[in-house]
Design a protein around this motif. Structure first.
Motif, PDB file in Angstrom:
ATOM      1  N   TYR A  79       0.797  -1.124  -0.077  1.00 22.51           N
ATOM      2  CA  TYR A  79       0.077  -0.012  -0.022  1.00 22.51           C
ATOM      3  C   TYR A  79       0.846   1.115   0.198  1.00 22.51           C
ATOM      4  CZ  TYR A  79      -3.301   3.612   1.542  1.00 22.51           C
ATOM      5  OH  TYR A  79      -4.018   4.743   1.810  1.00 22.51           O
ATOM      6  N   LEU A  80       1.870   1.315   0.774  1.00 21.65           N
ATOM      7  CA  LEU A  80       2.601   2.468   0.989  1.00 21.65           C
ATOM      8  C   LEU A  80       3.448   2.690  -0.270  1.00 21.65           C
ATOM      9  CD1 LEU A  80       6.142   2.712   1.987  1.00 21.65           C
ATOM     10  CD2 LEU A  80       5.327   1.309   3.527  1.00 21.65           C
ATOM     11  N   GLU A  83       0.267   3.146  -3.483  1.00 28.81           N
ATOM     12  CA  GLU A  83      -0.818   4.039  -3.270  1.00 28.81           C
ATOM     13  C   GLU A  83      -0.342   5.537  -2.400  1.00 28.81           C
ATOM     14  OE1 GLU A  83      -4.296   3.057  -4.042  1.00 28.81           O
ATOM     15  OE2 GLU A  83      -3.365   1.219  -4.799  1.00 28.81           O
ATOM     16  N   VAL A  84       0.590   5.536  -1.961  1.00 26.59           N
ATOM     17  CA  VAL A  84       0.744   6.519  -0.917  1.00 26.59           C
ATOM     18  C   VAL A  84       1.918   7.600  -1.836  1.00 26.59           C
ATOM     19  CG1 VAL A  84       1.886   7.534   0.854  1.00 26.59           C
ATOM     20  CG2 VAL A  84       0.560   5.410   1.139  1.00 26.59           C
ATOM     21  N   ALA A  85       1.618   8.775  -2.228  1.00 31.96           N
ATOM     22  CA  ALA A  85       2.382   9.651  -3.024  1.00 31.96           C
ATOM     23  C   ALA A  85       3.870   9.580  -2.260  1.00 31.96           C
ATOM     24  CB  ALA A  85       1.821  11.112  -3.110  1.00 31.96           C
ATOM     25  N   PHE A  86       5.057   9.467  -2.903  1.00 33.73           N
ATOM     26  CA  PHE A  86       6.287   9.406  -2.576  1.00 33.73           C
ATOM     27  C   PHE A  86       6.582   8.233  -1.770  1.00 33.73           C
ATOM     28  CE2 PHE A  86       6.313  13.525  -4.430  1.00 33.73           C
ATOM     29  CZ  PHE A  86       7.444  13.902  -4.658  1.00 33.73           C
ATOM     30  N   GLY A  87       5.617   7.366  -1.160  1.00 32.09           N
ATOM     31  CA  GLY A  87       5.907   6.278  -0.720  1.00 32.09           C
ATOM     32  C   GLY A  87       7.165   5.219  -1.338  1.00 32.09           C
ATOM     33  N   VAL A  90      10.510   7.317  -0.389  1.00 39.86           N
ATOM     34  CA  VAL A  90      10.902   6.935   1.061  1.00 39.86           C
ATOM     35  C   VAL A  90      11.274   5.435   1.310  1.00 39.86           C
ATOM     36  CG1 VAL A  90      10.299   7.290   3.206  1.00 39.86           C
ATOM     37  CG2 VAL A  90       9.405   8.954   1.818  1.00 39.86           C
TER      38      VAL A  90
ATOM     39  N   MET B  34       4.802  12.119   1.907  1.00 38.91           N
ATOM     40  CA  MET B  34       4.322  10.869   2.027  1.00 38.91           C
ATOM     41  C   MET B  34       3.455  11.042   3.432  1.00 38.91           C
ATOM     42  SD  MET B  34       6.498   7.680   3.559  1.00 38.91           S
ATOM     43  CE  MET B  34       5.953   5.955   3.529  1.00 38.91           C
ATOM     44  N   ASP B  37       0.006  12.678   2.680  1.00 37.37           N
ATOM     45  CA  ASP B  37      -0.635  12.241   1.595  1.00 37.37           C
ATOM     46  C   ASP B  37      -2.071  12.121   1.957  1.00 37.37           C
ATOM     47  OD1 ASP B  37      -0.787  11.158  -1.039  1.00 37.37           O
ATOM     48  OD2 ASP B  37      -1.140   9.298  -0.299  1.00 37.37           O
TER      49      ASP B  37
END
Ligand code: HEM
Ligand code: FES
Lengths: 223, 171
Positions: A79-80, A83-87, A90, B34, B37
């Motif tokens: 998911y991270l 789905e998560v922006a910039f995940g 990071v 992040m 978000d």
């Protein structure tokens, strides 16, 4: 504004000497790459620390989305990452940083070795450095299990079996690491705890000791 | 025209702060982006759920339970929502959410501890009239939210929650 706020605090707490002590500290000529370019080898310690800071920060942010549970760990990482922006960035920082920090530490150790900086009076700092090295390996080992995918799972199975092959204490070591008879929920939970609480705390303590000793003893002399 | 000289010290200060700031920003930006978000993600628009036919409802509010799909990060689940549904004088359907507009407890219609023909909140004795209008001088500051109602082929569908345009009434 900033100046006024600084003055207000300084007037009461006299903070100027604290940072002045660091800022006015002279860097000896033989470790300054501006004088001898080859002195860049002295940067590796600082670079190791820089990447350690990245690891700690990116790890803190990853744990906003990650959960250490066998049903959800993989899903939460997926998911991270998707789905998560910039995940994905990071996680990438933490993933690649984990390898890079070992590389930097290795280069730093080579520099210390070939400049003979481990000799008297700096033996203790070599020992602390070695402890840092093992803590880093521990962080890499425990972190690797966390995504709970096939690679993570079987790398840890193999790693724990290596620990088991130690004479006498091996079987106990294995049980302590897995937290039970199988590699499962208990293993993941304790690897997570070790990865984000125990080893980072140990690492920060050791780094503090490392830096204080450097400050007290100074950088070792030129060759 | 005279150029303003900057000292070596100032130049080095700026260069150092610029480089340091650039490095720090490169590190921090992805992490902060992040972390924030959730507030930047577009809201998923909810689906509409059938709760019965128009004829099932009369002037007296009726409690209906309906299932909605909740997407909670990597976790997908069904959860139950409650609506109090009644037919208004003009024949249209009103579906109220029972979540109190004070601090979010669950209200009940014709509650034994409340007054007849009112919604009553047990937490701090908030009260609402039959169409969700908040009774003035009780703790809630707004009228009960309503679900978006669509009637298709005689069936009642409930959608997202909306603000209730009705103001407070004396009670
Ligand atoms: C120098 C220190 C560290 C090293 C070498 C390290 C190493 C690793 C490694 C190798 C992984 C697996 C990454 C992957 O395969 O994608 C990982 C995952 C993880 N680490 Fe660390 N780590 C360090 C510090 C930290 C700290 C301080 C925290 C939290 C406070 C943290 C939190 C996490 C989390 C939540 C994961 C799982 C997310 C994922 O797999 O992407 N780490 N770490
Ligand atoms: S929560 Fe309903 S009155 Fe306070």
């Amino acid at each position: 504004m900033m100046q006024k706020m600084y003055d207000w605090v300084d007037e009461r707490l006299n903070i100027t000497p604290m940072w002045r002590d660091l800022a006015d500290h002279e860097v000896p000529e033989h470790v300054n790459p501006a004088h001898h370019f080859s002195a860049f080898v002295y940067c590796f310690g600082g670079l190791t620390f820089f990447i350690t800071v990245i690891q700690i920060l990116s790890g803190m942010f990853l744990s906003m989305y990650y959960v250490p549970d066998i049903m959800n760990a993989y899903e939460s990482v997926k998911y991270l990452q998707t789905e998560v922006a910039f995940g994905v960035i990071v996680r990438g920082m933490h993933h690649w940083g984990a390898s890079l920090v070992i590389v930097m530490m290795f280069l730093h150790t080579l520099r210390v070795f070939f400049t003979g900086s481990y000799k008297k009076p700096r033996e203790l700092n070599w020992v602390v450095g070695m402890l840092i090295f093992f803590v880093m390996l521990g962080l890499g080992f425990t972190g690797y299990l966390l995504p709970w995918d096939q690679t993570a799972y079987f790398a840890t199975v193999v790693g724990v079996q290596i620990a088991e092959s130690v004479p006498i204490i091996g079987p106990y070591l294995k049980y302590l690491l897995t937290g039970g008879d199988i590699f499962g929920a208990l293993t993941l939970a304790r690897f997570f705890a070790i990865h984000v609480f125990f080893l980072p705390a140990a690492l920060l303590g050791l780094l503090a000791a490392h830096f204080i000793m450097i400050r007290v003893q100074g950088v070792s002399g030129p060759l | 025209m005279s150029k303003k000289e900057i000292s070596r010290r100032t130049f080095l200060n700026y260069a150092l702060m610029g480089t340091g700031g650039f490095l720090a920003a490169g590190m921090i930006t992805p992490m902060v982006r992040m972390a924030i978000d959730p507030i930047l993600k577009p809201k998923a628009s909810g689906s509409e759920v059938a709760v019965g036919s128009v004829d099932d409802f009369g002037p007296e509010p009726k409690k209906v339970d309906f299932k909605i799909n909740v997407v909670d990060g990597w976790h997908k689940a069904e959860s139950t929502n409650v609506a109090w549904v009644r037919k208004l004088e003009d024949g249209s359907i009103l579906a109220l959410s029972p979540i109190c507009k004070h601090l979010g407890c669950t209200v009940n219609f014709n509650d034994p501890s409340g007054k007849p023909n009112e919604y009553f909140c047990p937490c701090h004795e908030g009260r609402y009239a039959i169409n969700g209008e908040v009774i003035l001088n009780t703790p809630p500051t707004a009228s009960l939210d309503m679900y978006k109602v669509t009637v298709k082929e005689g069936k009642v569908f409930l959608g997202e929650k909306e603000k209730n345009p009705r103001g407070g009434v004396k009670g």
